[in-house]
Design a protein around this motif. Structure first.
Motif, PDB file in Angstrom:
ATOM      1  N   ASP A   1      -2.388   6.179   3.313  1.00 54.25           N
ATOM      2  CA  ASP A   1      -2.399   7.523   2.741  1.00 54.25           C
ATOM      3  C   ASP A   1      -2.502   7.420   1.231  1.00 54.25           C
ATOM      4  O   ASP A   1      -1.606   6.870   0.576  1.00 54.25           O
ATOM      5  CB  ASP A   1      -1.115   8.262   3.138  1.00 54.25           C
ATOM      6  N   CYS A   2      -3.604   7.896   0.653  1.00 55.02           N
ATOM      7  CA  CYS A   2      -3.800   7.823  -0.794  1.00 55.02           C
ATOM      8  C   CYS A   2      -4.468   9.104  -1.277  1.00 55.02           C
ATOM      9  O   CYS A   2      -4.872   9.953  -0.472  1.00 55.02           O
ATOM     10  CB  CYS A   2      -4.643   6.604  -1.174  1.00 55.02           C
ATOM     11  N   THR A   3      -4.595   9.260  -2.580  1.00 51.49           N
ATOM     12  CA  THR A   3      -5.194  10.467  -3.152  1.00 51.49           C
ATOM     13  C   THR A   3      -6.571  10.152  -3.711  1.00 51.49           C
ATOM     14  O   THR A   3      -6.829   9.043  -4.174  1.00 51.49           O
ATOM     15  CB  THR A   3      -4.298  11.026  -4.274  1.00 51.49           C
ATOM     16  N   GLY A   4      -7.459  11.149  -3.697  1.00 49.02           N
ATOM     17  CA  GLY A   4      -8.801  10.958  -4.229  1.00 49.02           C
ATOM     18  C   GLY A   4      -9.778  10.499  -3.167  1.00 49.02           C
ATOM     19  O   GLY A   4      -9.498  10.497  -1.957  1.00 49.02           O
TER      20      GLY A   4
ATOM     21  N   CYS B   1       0.844  -1.197   0.000  1.00 53.91           N
ATOM     22  CA  CYS B   1       0.000   0.000   0.000  1.00 53.91           C
ATOM     23  C   CYS B   1       0.880   1.248   0.000  1.00 53.91           C
ATOM     24  O   CYS B   1       0.978   1.947   1.023  1.00 53.91           O
ATOM     25  CB  CYS B   1      -0.918   0.005   1.219  1.00 53.91           C
ATOM     26  N   PRO B   2       1.541   1.547  -1.094  1.00 51.19           N
ATOM     27  CA  PRO B   2       2.435   2.712  -1.133  1.00 51.19           C
ATOM     28  C   PRO B   2       1.664   4.024  -1.001  1.00 51.19           C
ATOM     29  O   PRO B   2       0.503   4.133  -1.399  1.00 51.19           O
ATOM     30  CB  PRO B   2       3.094   2.590  -2.516  1.00 51.19           C
ATOM     31  N   ASP B   3       2.310   5.014  -0.437  1.00 46.57           N
ATOM     32  CA  ASP B   3       1.686   6.328  -0.260  1.00 46.57           C
ATOM     33  C   ASP B   3       1.551   7.040  -1.602  1.00 46.57           C
ATOM     34  O   ASP B   3       2.356   6.843  -2.521  1.00 46.57           O
ATOM     35  CB  ASP B   3       2.533   7.191   0.687  1.00 46.57           C
TER      36      ASP B   3
ATOM     37  N   THR C   1     -13.822   0.988   1.301  1.00 47.86           N
ATOM     38  CA  THR C   1     -13.254   2.129   2.012  1.00 47.86           C
ATOM     39  C   THR C   1     -11.794   1.847   2.324  1.00 47.86           C
ATOM     40  O   THR C   1     -11.448   0.749   2.792  1.00 47.86           O
ATOM     41  CB  THR C   1     -14.007   2.399   3.330  1.00 47.86           C
ATOM     42  N   VAL C   2     -10.954   2.834   2.080  1.00 43.80           N
ATOM     43  CA  VAL C   2      -9.528   2.682   2.356  1.00 43.80           C
ATOM     44  C   VAL C   2      -9.303   2.617   3.860  1.00 43.80           C
ATOM     45  O   VAL C   2      -9.945   3.337   4.641  1.00 43.80           O
ATOM     46  CB  VAL C   2      -8.731   3.857   1.744  1.00 43.80           C
ATOM     47  N   LYS C   3      -8.414   1.747   4.296  1.00 43.65           N
ATOM     48  CA  LYS C   3      -8.095   1.635   5.714  1.00 43.65           C
ATOM     49  C   LYS C   3      -7.539   2.953   6.235  1.00 43.65           C
ATOM     50  O   LYS C   3      -6.840   3.686   5.524  1.00 43.65           O
ATOM     51  CB  LYS C   3      -7.087   0.501   5.941  1.00 43.65           C
ATOM     52  N   SER C   4      -7.841   3.247   7.481  1.00 44.33           N
ATOM     53  CA  SER C   4      -7.523   4.559   8.061  1.00 44.33           C
ATOM     54  C   SER C   4      -6.031   4.869   8.042  1.00 44.33           C
ATOM     55  O   SER C   4      -5.629   6.031   7.909  1.00 44.33           O
ATOM     56  CB  SER C   4      -8.051   4.623   9.495  1.00 44.33           C
TER      57      SER C   4
END
Length: 251
Positions: free
Chosen positions: A113-116, A74-76, A107-110
């Protein structure tokens, strides 16, 4: 030259040739590929099968990626909807029809860190992870795969541990076990075995090469069964009926 002298001369020549071949074979085996598994045995299901899944929300606990390897999967800075299953939680339909196209809210895990948008929809096929196409998961050969025999009837299998690819959304556990057919090699070449059978098969060199020492000695001292055994072995090796003594495949 009498028959005894002729036989002794050929025996010496054959043993010298065999020593050289064994050295070559040893070098080849050191670089040979280990057990490789091939096409999995599918656990089939009827197209009308109803899948009743409970609590199938996101990957199971054993599929969770440890914090030490989180950035590897899960790269930033990646767009949120492009993250793999290890990075998101999805609400999967708990009562879908096998093979149907479904839409899941993910839903992305808390901690990621991702965009959008962090909440989005993804489509998936209503299948358990072990039922998806073999091209969508990878399997690691277990140690037991090297002990099963390839050339046997009925064919033997071994148990491999498989993992669904990160981009695939499916029901159930993402890691599972599959029964795979024995499909491994220890480095013996079919072309080499056939060449030896045609040229030096009368002295058992082909059998020695394949690790079949008793048959090789029998052929050596019977001059290939006066030619009959030699001819039979050429045919058996050509069609793959006679193979390495350890039960592996030719390369």
């Amino acid at each position: 030259m009498d028959l005894t002298s002729f036989g002794l001369n050929w025996a010496v020549i054959t043993l010298l040739a065999l020593s050289g071949l064994l050295c070559i074979d040893t070098a080849t085996n050191e670089n040979s590929a280990g057990p490789t598994p091939s096409s999995p045995v599918e656990n089939g299901a009827s197209s009308q099968q109803q899948l009743n899944v409970t609590n199938s929300v996101g990957p199971s606990s054993e599929d969770q990626v440890s914090s030490g390897n989180q950035n590897e999967f899960c790269p930033d800075g990646v767009e949120c909807h492009k993250l793999g299953a290890e990075c998101i939680n999805c609400n999967l339909n708990t009562n879908c029809q096998y093979g149907s196209k479904e839409t899941a809210q993910c839903t992305v895990k808390s901690e990621i860190d991702c965009t959008g948008e962090r909440t989005f929809s993804l489509q998936y096929d209503c299948k358990y992870c072990y039922q998806v196409d073999p091209s969508l998961y990878t399997c690691n050969s277990s140690k037991s795969s090297s002990t099963c025999t390839v050339v046997t009837a009925p064919s033997q299998t071994f148990i491999a541990k498989c993992q669904v690819k990160s981009e695939i959304i499916c029901l159930g556990k993402r890691q599972f076990h599959k029964s795979l057919p024995c499909n491994w090699t220890s480095g013996y070449k079919w072309s080499t075995a056939l060449l030896l059978s045609v040229t030096l098969g009368g002295f058992g060199v082909d059998r020695f090469y394949l690790g079949l020492w008793r048959e090789g000695i029998g052929k050596l001292f019977s001059f290939g069964g006066l030619g009959v055994w030699t001819l039979v072995d050429v045919i058996l090796i050509a069609i793959g009926y006679v193979g390495p003594s350890d039960g592996s495949l030719y390369i």
